[in-house]
Design a protein around this motif. Structure first.
Motif, PDB file in Angstrom:
ATOM      1  N   PRO A  29       0.835  -1.201   0.000  1.00 54.85           N
ATOM      2  CA  PRO A  29       0.000   0.000   0.000  1.00 54.85           C
ATOM      3  C   PRO A  29       0.873   1.256   0.000  1.00 54.85           C
ATOM      4  O   PRO A  29       1.938   1.275   0.593  1.00 54.85           O
ATOM      5  CB  PRO A  29      -0.814  -0.107   1.285  1.00 54.85           C
ATOM      6  CG  PRO A  29      -0.493  -1.424   1.888  1.00 54.85           C
ATOM      7  CD  PRO A  29       0.621  -2.049   1.134  1.00 54.85           C
ATOM      8  N   GLU A  30       0.400   2.273  -0.669  1.00 53.69           N
ATOM      9  CA  GLU A  30       1.198   3.494  -0.781  1.00 53.69           C
ATOM     10  C   GLU A  30       1.089   4.317   0.493  1.00 53.69           C
ATOM     11  O   GLU A  30       0.237   5.176   0.634  1.00 53.69           O
ATOM     12  CB  GLU A  30       0.748   4.302  -1.997  1.00 53.69           C
ATOM     13  CG  GLU A  30       1.106   3.634  -3.295  1.00 53.69           C
ATOM     14  CD  GLU A  30       0.969   4.581  -4.459  1.00 53.69           C
ATOM     15  OE1 GLU A  30       1.136   5.797  -4.289  1.00 53.69           O
ATOM     16  OE2 GLU A  30       0.684   4.086  -5.551  1.00 53.69           O
ATOM     17  N   VAL A  31       1.988   4.006   1.414  1.00 54.36           N
ATOM     18  CA  VAL A  31       2.049   4.739   2.666  1.00 54.36           C
ATOM     19  C   VAL A  31       2.946   5.959   2.484  1.00 54.36           C
ATOM     20  O   VAL A  31       2.711   7.015   3.053  1.00 54.36           O
ATOM     21  CB  VAL A  31       2.580   3.832   3.792  1.00 54.36           C
ATOM     22  CG1 VAL A  31       2.744   4.590   5.086  1.00 54.36           C
ATOM     23  CG2 VAL A  31       1.673   2.626   3.962  1.00 54.36           C
ATOM     24  N   TYR A  32       3.986   5.778   1.675  1.00 57.22           N
ATOM     25  CA  TYR A  32       4.956   6.838   1.445  1.00 57.22           C
ATOM     26  C   TYR A  32       4.545   7.641   0.215  1.00 57.22           C
ATOM     27  O   TYR A  32       3.780   7.180  -0.617  1.00 57.22           O
ATOM     28  CB  TYR A  32       6.353   6.255   1.233  1.00 57.22           C
ATOM     29  CG  TYR A  32       6.822   5.415   2.396  1.00 57.22           C
ATOM     30  CD1 TYR A  32       7.214   6.008   3.590  1.00 57.22           C
ATOM     31  CD2 TYR A  32       6.850   4.038   2.303  1.00 57.22           C
ATOM     32  CE1 TYR A  32       7.637   5.239   4.649  1.00 57.22           C
ATOM     33  CE2 TYR A  32       7.274   3.258   3.366  1.00 57.22           C
ATOM     34  CZ  TYR A  32       7.665   3.862   4.540  1.00 57.22           C
ATOM     35  OH  TYR A  32       8.084   3.114   5.593  1.00 57.22           O
ATOM     36  N   SER A  33       5.128   8.783   0.090  1.00 57.91           N
ATOM     37  CA  SER A  33       4.845   9.593  -1.096  1.00 57.91           C
ATOM     38  C   SER A  33       5.476   8.942  -2.315  1.00 57.91           C
ATOM     39  O   SER A  33       6.462   8.236  -2.217  1.00 57.91           O
ATOM     40  CB  SER A  33       5.391  11.010  -0.908  1.00 57.91           C
ATOM     41  OG  SER A  33       6.806  10.975  -0.901  1.00 57.91           O
ATOM     42  N   SER A  34       4.896   9.181  -3.464  1.00 54.47           N
ATOM     43  CA  SER A  34       5.413   8.554  -4.675  1.00 54.47           C
ATOM     44  C   SER A  34       6.815   9.061  -5.010  1.00 54.47           C
ATOM     45  O   SER A  34       7.596   8.352  -5.628  1.00 54.47           O
ATOM     46  CB  SER A  34       4.469   8.790  -5.843  1.00 54.47           C
ATOM     47  OG  SER A  34       4.375  10.180  -6.106  1.00 54.47           O
ATOM     48  N   GLY A  35       7.159  10.278  -4.588  1.00 57.24           N
ATOM     49  CA  GLY A  35       8.502  10.809  -4.840  1.00 57.24           C
ATOM     50  C   GLY A  35       9.560  10.016  -4.105  1.00 57.24           C
ATOM     51  O   GLY A  35      10.629   9.720  -4.645  1.00 57.24           O
ATOM     52  N   LEU A  36       9.275   9.639  -2.876  1.00 63.23           N
ATOM     53  CA  LEU A  36      10.218   8.853  -2.087  1.00 63.23           C
ATOM     54  C   LEU A  36      10.373   7.455  -2.686  1.00 63.23           C
ATOM     55  O   LEU A  36      11.489   6.946  -2.813  1.00 63.23           O
ATOM     56  CB  LEU A  36       9.750   8.760  -0.630  1.00 63.23           C
ATOM     57  CG  LEU A  36      10.614   7.921   0.305  1.00 63.23           C
ATOM     58  CD1 LEU A  36      12.018   8.521   0.391  1.00 63.23           C
ATOM     59  CD2 LEU A  36       9.978   7.837   1.668  1.00 63.23           C
ATOM     60  N   LEU A  37       9.257   6.855  -3.057  1.00 63.83           N
ATOM     61  CA  LEU A  37       9.321   5.529  -3.673  1.00 63.83           C
ATOM     62  C   LEU A  37      10.066   5.564  -4.999  1.00 63.83           C
ATOM     63  O   LEU A  37      10.848   4.660  -5.306  1.00 63.83           O
ATOM     64  CB  LEU A  37       7.909   4.974  -3.875  1.00 63.83           C
ATOM     65  CG  LEU A  37       7.157   4.578  -2.601  1.00 63.83           C
ATOM     66  CD1 LEU A  37       5.738   4.146  -2.947  1.00 63.83           C
ATOM     67  CD2 LEU A  37       7.884   3.460  -1.887  1.00 63.83           C
ATOM     68  N   GLN A  38       9.822   6.623  -5.772  1.00 65.79           N
ATOM     69  CA  GLN A  38      10.526   6.742  -7.052  1.00 65.79           C
ATOM     70  C   GLN A  38      12.018   6.892  -6.824  1.00 65.79           C
ATOM     71  O   GLN A  38      12.825   6.299  -7.533  1.00 65.79           O
ATOM     72  CB  GLN A  38       9.984   7.940  -7.842  1.00 65.79           C
ATOM     73  CG  GLN A  38      10.560   8.066  -9.228  1.00 65.79           C
ATOM     74  CD  GLN A  38      10.218   6.877 -10.104  1.00 65.79           C
ATOM     75  OE1 GLN A  38       9.121   6.329 -10.021  1.00 65.79           O
ATOM     76  NE2 GLN A  38      11.159   6.471 -10.930  1.00 65.79           N
TER      77      GLN A  38
END
Length: 104
Positions: A29-38
């Motif tokens: 699940p996207e708990v973190y921001s997409s920028g951090l995951l990217q």
């Protein structure tokens, strides 16, 4: 012998790491921001590229080492064994081995 085991261990480790990087992780699940995951994915790709480059260099080194040091020795022993076999055939049967004598 220790060097051979070390080289074999390094190659095995790189194979395992390459396999682990190739496996796709289950989406969480996207708990973190997409920028951090990217950013994390970009770093993982860079690390994977570095591991693949190190793997390629290590394989080239091992191949060159084999051609320069192991293959000449192996070939001389194989030739020696073949000479012994042929000599034994000649002493037992008077001629070298042929397809007819090996089939019977």
């Amino acid at each position: 012998m220790r060097d051979k085991a070390f080289v074999f261990g390094v190659i095995l480790l790189m194979q395992v790491c390459g396999t682990l990087w190739a496996e796709t992780a289950t989406p969480e699940p996207e708990v973190y921001s997409s920028g951090l995951l990217q950013s994390l994915m970009d770093r993982a790709r860079e690390a994977n590229a570095k591991v693949q480059q190190a793997k390629a260099v290590a394989l080239e080194f091992v191949g060159a080492y084999y051609e320069d040091h192991i293959q000449p020795v192996k070939d001389s022993y194989a030739e020696w064994a073949s000479d012994i076999r042929n000599s034994m055939w000649e002493s037992m049967w008077g001629t070298g081995p042929t397809n007819a004598t090996m089939a019977s």
